[in-house]
Design an enzyme around this catalytic site. Structure first.
Site, PDB file in Angstrom:
ATOM      1  CG  HIS A 129     -71.243  11.065   4.139  1.00  9.84           C
ATOM      2  ND1 HIS A 129     -72.361  11.458   3.453  1.00  9.84           N
ATOM      3  CD2 HIS A 129     -70.170  11.491   3.413  1.00  9.84           C
ATOM      4  CE1 HIS A 129     -71.973  12.119   2.355  1.00  9.84           C
ATOM      5  NE2 HIS A 129     -70.663  12.143   2.311  1.00  9.84           N
ATOM      6  CD  GLU A 183     -74.380  10.486   6.433  1.00 12.61           C
ATOM      7  OE1 GLU A 183     -74.160  11.680   6.175  1.00 12.61           O
ATOM      8  OE2 GLU A 183     -74.484   9.619   5.566  1.00 12.61           O
ATOM      9  CG  HIS A 204     -75.740   8.670   2.431  1.00 17.29           C
ATOM     10  ND1 HIS A 204     -74.629   9.463   2.506  1.00 17.29           N
ATOM     11  CD2 HIS A 204     -75.568   7.880   1.340  1.00 17.29           C
ATOM     12  CE1 HIS A 204     -73.818   9.188   1.505  1.00 17.29           C
ATOM     13  NE2 HIS A 204     -74.363   8.235   0.777  1.00 17.29           N
ATOM     14  CD  GLU A 257     -79.384  11.267   2.720  1.00 15.13           C
ATOM     15  OE1 GLU A 257     -79.093  11.170   3.937  1.00 15.13           O
ATOM     16  OE2 GLU A 257     -78.572  11.578   1.831  1.00 15.13           O
TER      17      GLU A 257
END
Ligand code: ZN
Length: 374
Positions: free
Chosen positions: A166, A169, A259, A335
């Protein structure tokens, strides 16, 4: 006041000036997609002027909860990115500042440009420990870059670490810079011993086209890479297709996919709990890794994160689930926050490039603990 975004990773659409130093703008959607949230633009002719930028379509972004308790980042020198007063009313996101210089950059998070990515790859390949390979090309004609760290061999564990499926990010590639700095540091004993046991296959940026275009979540064709792992199209999603082909060649014993999460103010890992082949032994392997990561960095924690998938309910289109199921190995998503860590906050900078890099450095301690025990 002037507003521009026609640069590497830029994203904003000017709408109107409502007063001399109050601008209304909109974030542009990812091409061929409805996702949007990443913004990155420059204000100029603003020195000493109390200025406001109102992003009027913020409430319709992919993760509007990401704008609650959120502060945008600003930079004069494009190196230091500090937080600025930001207010979200559920519809508009308003950023306020009185610039001390005549030009200031504003972004969702400190950008990691394709130019910096090119520098990262070029410098890494000059290390004796790293070899560069080009996996293929994207729709926009950019290279998909792979670094192989350490000597492959029959007794080595094959560890894959990828980031930035992504593109918005950007903390994921700052993390990569910290990770690569340490794994390539010949004086570091953890890296030395790890490379006696493991070979690392590292893709610092899975989505170059989304990065350069200023996308939040998709490639140039509107494809969300992290929903394509089971059956990626070579035409529509060469990013995942080529990485998967290479994985089949090398085998995979460890997989970490890096991410950022828009909403949650924590660093956390999401495991492959819901895959069909999950077992108590695999859960123990994951738990041991998480314990080691907590010991390696106080910025990492396990109390908060996503809900676990129920047994058998994992979405195998997602990278970590696909890899965990296909290669029967430890596979995880990491994350990091866009905002800050709620337990260890930093008011001036929030979660930052420097802190992302230090987490990328610290993870090697956890991988070392895993490699010793497996
Ligand atoms: Zn993501």
């Amino acid at each position: 006041m002037r507003i521009s975004s026609a640069f590497d990773g830029g994203n904003i659409q000017f709408v109107q000036m409502t007063e001399p130093y109050i601008a209304e703008v909109e974030i542009q959607k990812d091409r061929q997609s409805d996702f949007y949230q990443w913004f990155y633009f420059r204000l100029s002719e603003v020195q000493g002027k109390t200025s406001q930028v109102r992003i009027s379509n913020a409430g319709g972004a992919a993760y509007p909860e990401g704008f609650v308790d959120y502060h945008a980042v600003a930079s004069y020198d494009r190196e230091t990115w500090f937080r600025v007063p930001t207010h979200f009313d559920g519809t508009s996101l308003t950023i306020s500042l009185t610039p001390t210089e005549n030009s200031v950059y504003l972004a969702y998070f400190a950008p990691y440009s394709m130019e910096r990515h090119a520098d990262l790859i070029a410098q890494a390949q000059c290390s004796d420990r790293a070899t560069y390979s080009c996996l293929g090309q994207t729709h926009d004609g950019q290279d998909l870059d792979l670094l192989t760290i350490g000597e492959p061999g029959p007794n080595k564990k094959n560890c894959w670490v990828i980031a930035r499926q992504h593109p918005g990010e950007s903390m994921a590639e700052w993390w990569m810079e910290g990770f690569l700095n340490r794994i390539l540091d010949e004086d570091d004993p953890v890296s030395r011993e790890l490379l006696n046991r493991c070979t690392f296959y590292v893709v610092p940026n899975m989505n170059p086209d989304g990065t350069r275009r200023g996308h939040l979540r998709t490639n140039a064709l509107g494809v969300n890479l992290n929903r394509e792992w089971q059956d990626p199209s070579e035409d529509q999603c060469p990013e995942v297709f080529t990485v998967r082909e290479k994985m089949r060649e090398t085998g995979v014993d460890f997989f970490l996919d890096v991410h950022g999460d828009e909403a949650l103010p924590y660093n956390f890992i999401s495991g492959a709990y819901g895959i069909p082949s999950w077992t108590p032994d695999r859960e123990a392997e994951l738990e041991n890794f998480l314990d080691a990561f907590c010991h390696a960095s106080p910025d990492f924690q396990t109390a908060k994160g996503y809900e676990r998938d129920q047994p058998g309910k994992a979405n195998l289109m997602i990278g970590k689930n696909y890899v965990a199921e296909t290669f029967k190995c430890l596979a995880m998503t990491l994350e990091m926050p866009f905002k800050d860590t709620a337990d260890t906050p930093n008011e001036e900078f929030g979660w930052s490039p420097e802190r992302s890099m230090l987490l990328g450095d610290a993870v090697l301690g956890a991988i070392w603990a895993w490699a010793k025990n497996s």
